[in-house]
Design an enzyme around this catalytic site. Structure first.
Site, PDB file in Angstrom:
ATOM      1  N   CYS A 257       0.893  -1.324  -0.033  1.00  0.00           N
ATOM      2  CA  CYS A 257       0.120  -0.169   0.063  1.00  0.00           C
ATOM      3  C   CYS A 257       0.870   1.305  -0.085  1.00  0.00           C
ATOM      4  O   CYS A 257       1.270   2.070   0.874  1.00  0.00           O
ATOM      5  CB  CYS A 257      -0.933  -0.095   1.084  1.00  0.00           C
ATOM      6  SG  CYS A 257      -2.009  -1.347   1.296  1.00  0.00           S
ATOM      7  N   PRO A 260       1.591   7.803  -0.496  1.00  0.00           N
ATOM      8  CA  PRO A 260       2.278   8.597  -1.551  1.00  0.00           C
ATOM      9  C   PRO A 260       3.789   8.094  -1.513  1.00  0.00           C
ATOM     10  O   PRO A 260       4.310   8.738  -2.458  1.00  0.00           O
ATOM     11  CB  PRO A 260       2.129  10.174  -0.924  1.00  0.00           C
ATOM     12  CG  PRO A 260       1.756  10.009   0.538  1.00  0.00           C
ATOM     13  CD  PRO A 260       1.082   8.425   0.729  1.00  0.00           C
ATOM     14  N   GLY A 261       4.143   7.352  -0.884  1.00  0.00           N
ATOM     15  CA  GLY A 261       5.537   6.771  -1.049  1.00  0.00           C
ATOM     16  C   GLY A 261       6.569   7.021  -0.139  1.00  0.00           C
ATOM     17  O   GLY A 261       7.510   6.690  -0.430  1.00  0.00           O
ATOM     18  N   GLY A 262       6.177   7.680   1.170  1.00  0.00           N
ATOM     19  CA  GLY A 262       7.148   8.110   2.183  1.00  0.00           C
ATOM     20  C   GLY A 262       8.008   6.749   2.349  1.00  0.00           C
ATOM     21  O   GLY A 262       9.293   6.884   2.559  1.00  0.00           O
ATOM     22  N   LYS A 263       7.508   5.539   2.857  1.00  0.00           N
ATOM     23  CA  LYS A 263       7.909   4.578   3.351  1.00  0.00           C
ATOM     24  C   LYS A 263       8.858   3.774   2.142  1.00  0.00           C
ATOM     25  O   LYS A 263       9.921   3.412   2.528  1.00  0.00           O
ATOM     26  CB  LYS A 263       7.300   3.591   4.114  1.00  0.00           C
ATOM     27  CG  LYS A 263       6.570   4.376   5.292  1.00  0.00           C
ATOM     28  CD  LYS A 263       5.695   3.645   6.139  1.00  0.00           C
ATOM     29  CE  LYS A 263       4.695   4.341   7.230  1.00  0.00           C
ATOM     30  NZ  LYS A 263       3.903   4.939   6.216  1.00  0.00           N
ATOM     31  N   ASP A 326       1.367  -1.301   5.030  1.00  0.00           N
ATOM     32  CA  ASP A 326       0.898   0.121   5.639  1.00  0.00           C
ATOM     33  C   ASP A 326      -0.509   0.393   5.260  1.00  0.00           C
ATOM     34  O   ASP A 326      -0.827   0.925   4.454  1.00  0.00           O
ATOM     35  CB  ASP A 326       1.820   0.970   5.158  1.00  0.00           C
ATOM     36  CG  ASP A 326       1.647   2.500   5.754  1.00  0.00           C
ATOM     37  OD1 ASP A 326       1.373   2.296   7.054  1.00  0.00           O
ATOM     38  OD2 ASP A 326       1.952   3.497   5.318  1.00  0.00           O
ATOM     39  N   CYS A 379      -1.574   3.952  10.906  1.00  0.00           N
ATOM     40  CA  CYS A 379      -1.528   5.124  11.846  1.00  0.00           C
ATOM     41  C   CYS A 379      -2.969   5.384  12.659  1.00  0.00           C
ATOM     42  O   CYS A 379      -3.408   6.693  12.672  1.00  0.00           O
ATOM     43  CB  CYS A 379      -1.254   6.320  10.938  1.00  0.00           C
ATOM     44  SG  CYS A 379      -2.288   6.796   9.696  1.00  0.00           S
TER      45      CYS A 379
HETATM   46  C1  LIG Z   1      -1.769   4.814   4.751  1.00  0.00           C
HETATM   47  S1  LIG Z   1      -1.631   4.859   3.080  1.00  0.00           S
HETATM   48  C2  LIG Z   1      -0.020   4.244   2.694  1.00  0.00           C
HETATM   49  C3  LIG Z   1       1.150   5.282   2.957  1.00  0.00           C
HETATM   50  C4  LIG Z   1       2.389   4.969   2.288  1.00  0.00           C
HETATM   51  N1  LIG Z   1       2.684   3.578   2.908  1.00  0.00           N
HETATM   52  C5  LIG Z   1       3.484   6.083   2.648  1.00  0.00           C
HETATM   53  O1  LIG Z   1       4.468   5.731   3.479  1.00  0.00           O
HETATM   54  O2  LIG Z   1       3.514   6.914   2.068  1.00  0.00           O
HETATM   55  C6  LIG Z   1      -2.576   3.674   2.550  1.00  0.00           C
HETATM   56  C7  LIG Z   1      -2.649   3.481   0.946  1.00  0.00           C
HETATM   57  O3  LIG Z   1      -3.443   1.982   0.863  1.00  0.00           O
HETATM   58  C8  LIG Z   1      -3.758   2.169  -0.461  1.00  0.00           C
HETATM   59  N2  LIG Z   1      -4.763   1.264  -0.594  1.00  0.00           N
HETATM   60  C9  LIG Z   1      -6.043   1.133  -0.060  1.00  0.00           C
HETATM   61  N3  LIG Z   1      -6.564  -0.084  -0.312  1.00  0.00           N
HETATM   62  C10 LIG Z   1      -5.717  -0.885  -0.798  1.00  0.00           C
HETATM   63  C11 LIG Z   1      -5.537  -2.088  -1.529  1.00  0.00           C
HETATM   64  N4  LIG Z   1      -6.803  -2.927  -1.477  1.00  0.00           N
HETATM   65  N5  LIG Z   1      -4.393  -2.627  -2.276  1.00  0.00           N
HETATM   66  C12 LIG Z   1      -3.531  -1.679  -2.525  1.00  0.00           C
HETATM   67  N6  LIG Z   1      -3.729  -0.434  -1.912  1.00  0.00           N
HETATM   68  C13 LIG Z   1      -4.375   0.025  -1.178  1.00  0.00           C
HETATM   69  C14 LIG Z   1      -4.347   3.811  -0.521  1.00  0.00           C
HETATM   70  O4  LIG Z   1      -4.846   4.175  -1.875  1.00  0.00           O
HETATM   71  C15 LIG Z   1      -3.360   4.437   0.101  1.00  0.00           C
HETATM   72  O5  LIG Z   1      -2.330   4.780  -0.513  1.00  0.00           O
END
Ligand SMILES: C[S@@+](CC[C@H](N)C(=O)[O-])C[C@H]1O[C@@H](n2cnc3c(N)ncnc32)[C@H](O)[C@@H]1O
Length: 443
Positions: A257, A260-263, A326, A379
């Protein structure tokens, strides 16, 4: 031709529009502010009024209920929001009271509520007269005093006991600005010197070795090294993910998941040699933000649009050595950064999120190599999305073990109730609220 700066009344009207966009239309503040054309002081004031009003919405609405001749929910949404903006100014004391009243009345005219100008004036003046008695009544109720929805206060008390009060207070604090130094392009000493030379005060974090906090917070685009991909903005709690995932050169890594790509970017900054990182996200527009960050930071990953819960559609059949999951969550650990969450999240959302998280965890486990590590993070501060999801998974999955390490003796994370993993509560060691569970698959 230059566009004239908005007037004080126009700024308040715009802030009320943002508040109503969240409170009445259910939109997120980030969404409403995307592409914001305002610049400089007007932009700063509008945002500070909108964020502050949303942060205190539940208290301000109770105040309004004690002052107006009809219940707040019977007022037009933008008038209700404007009255809250006016009350916020009077409560925060950041604007002289006479200016707060006069400009809020002018803003009512800006919004087309000219006939309600007298009503706005009367409500705000009555608050000035009756403030002490009204606040004494309202603040006797902890949910109103700390401006949180009642269901959330009850959930915190149930799950966190005495720590609930500290979470509620921390959620109303202004969040610190944490940077992540790109180890491939800079070191902490160089970054610290450049940031200090730009006038910032710079602090390190005891557990996140790439993190620097700067005071005062500023527009990221003005940071030395940002355009050159030497620093990014990321909370210190999120930066701990890489310390727990421990990615190694030569491995196949999945960020399931990713946007926006931080991790994902942090993993690539830290791996000491080439590795294969698949950054998956269900949202193509959000994945575009990962692409932009990778380009700015000089990193590469294999970006894929897909549902992590349906690997058949995107997986090439080769298992991953490490997976970062995440999960999408209630974001109740980051309320201090996103006060609109207080209004947007409902109690009924949580079971649905937990089911989604369980589905993603089960699917991600299926693409993890024997002997591999999966780091589940959220989070959220709610057990139902954290230790409960992971605990139920561990109970049902032979060969899965909780191996969440303590990073150091000073690690502030606590065992998440009786379940697996660790939770950082909002404000602890200056971090956002976060949950981590490191799961090991039998070889
Ligand atoms: C908490 S954010 C992730 C933040 C990211 N790991 C970072 O550090 O920038 C959750 C992400 O999960 C994505 N998401 C939600 N359901 C999903 C799924 N079924 N499969 C893949 N990604 C999904 C959302 O679009 C969102 O971008």
């Amino acid at each position: 031709m230059s566009i004239p700066a908005p007037s004080p009344a126009q700024i308040r009207a715009a802030a009320a529009g943002l508040v109503a966009g969240v409170a009445a239309d259910g939109r997120s503040l980030d969404d409403l502010l995307a592409g914001d054309p305002d610049q400089g002081a007007a932009r700063g004031l509008k945002r500070s009024l909108a964020y502050g009003t949303l942060r205190w919405h539940f208290r301000l609405d109770a105040i309004l209920g004690g002052l107006a001749d009809r219940p707040p929910d019977q007022l037009p949404p933008r008038l209700r929001a404007l009255l809250e903006v006016g009350l916020y100014q009077l409560c925060s004391g950041e604007t002289a009271p006479h200016a707060a009243v006069a400009e809020t009345v002018n803003a009512a005219r800006e919004l087309g509520f000219g006939r309600a100008a007298g009503f706005v004036n009367a409500v705000l003046r009555r608050f000035q007269r009756e403030r002490e008695a009204l606040l004494a009544t309202i603040d006797a109720d902890p949910a109103l005093r700390t401006a949180h929805p009642r269901w959330f206060v009850e959930a915190l008390r149930r799950e966190h006991g005495a720590a609930a009060d500290a979470i509620l207070e921390a959620n109303n604090a202004h969040p610190p600005m944490w940077l992540r130094v790109n180890r491939r392009r800079w070191d902490l000493a160089g970054a610290t010197a450049a940031l200090e030379a730009s006038g910032a005060q710079v602090y390190r974090h005891p557990l996140a070795p790439d993190a620097l906090r700067i005071e005062p917070p500023c527009d990221v685009r003005t940071l030395p090294g940002f355009a050159e991909g030497r620093v990014s903005v990321q909370d210190a709690a999120a930066q701990l993910s890489v310390e727990l995932l421990r990615p190694q050169a030569g491995e196949r890594i999945l960020d399931a998941c990713a946007a926006p790509g931080g991790k994902a970017c942090h993993v690539l900054e830290r791996v000491d040699g080439p590795c294969e990182l698949v950054a998956l996200d269900v949202s193509e527009p959000r994945l575009e933000r990962v692409r932009e960050s990778l380009a700015r930071l000089g990193l590469t990953a294999d970006l894929r649009v897909g549902d992590a819960g349906e690997p058949g559609a995107w997986w090439d059949g080769r298992p991953y050595d490490r997976i970062l999951l995440d999960v999408p969550c209630s974001a109740t650990g980051v309320i201090r950064r996103h006060p609109d969450i207080k209004l947007l999240r409902r109690a009924r959302d949580i079971p649905a999120l937990a089911r989604r998280q369980a589905r993603l965890l089960a699917a991600a486990w299926g693409v993890l190599a024997p002997g591999g590590t999966l780091l589940y993070t959220s989070c959220s501060v709610l057990r139902e999305e954290n230790a409960a999801v992971v605990g139920q998974f561990l109970a049902a999955m032979p060969g899965a073990r909780d191996e969440t390490p303590r990073l150091t003796a000073g690690w502030p994370g606590r065992a998440a109730g009786s379940g697996p993993g660790y939770a950082v509560l909002p404000g602890e060691a200056d971090m956002d609220g976060f949950y981590f569970a490191c799961l090991q698959k039998a070889a």
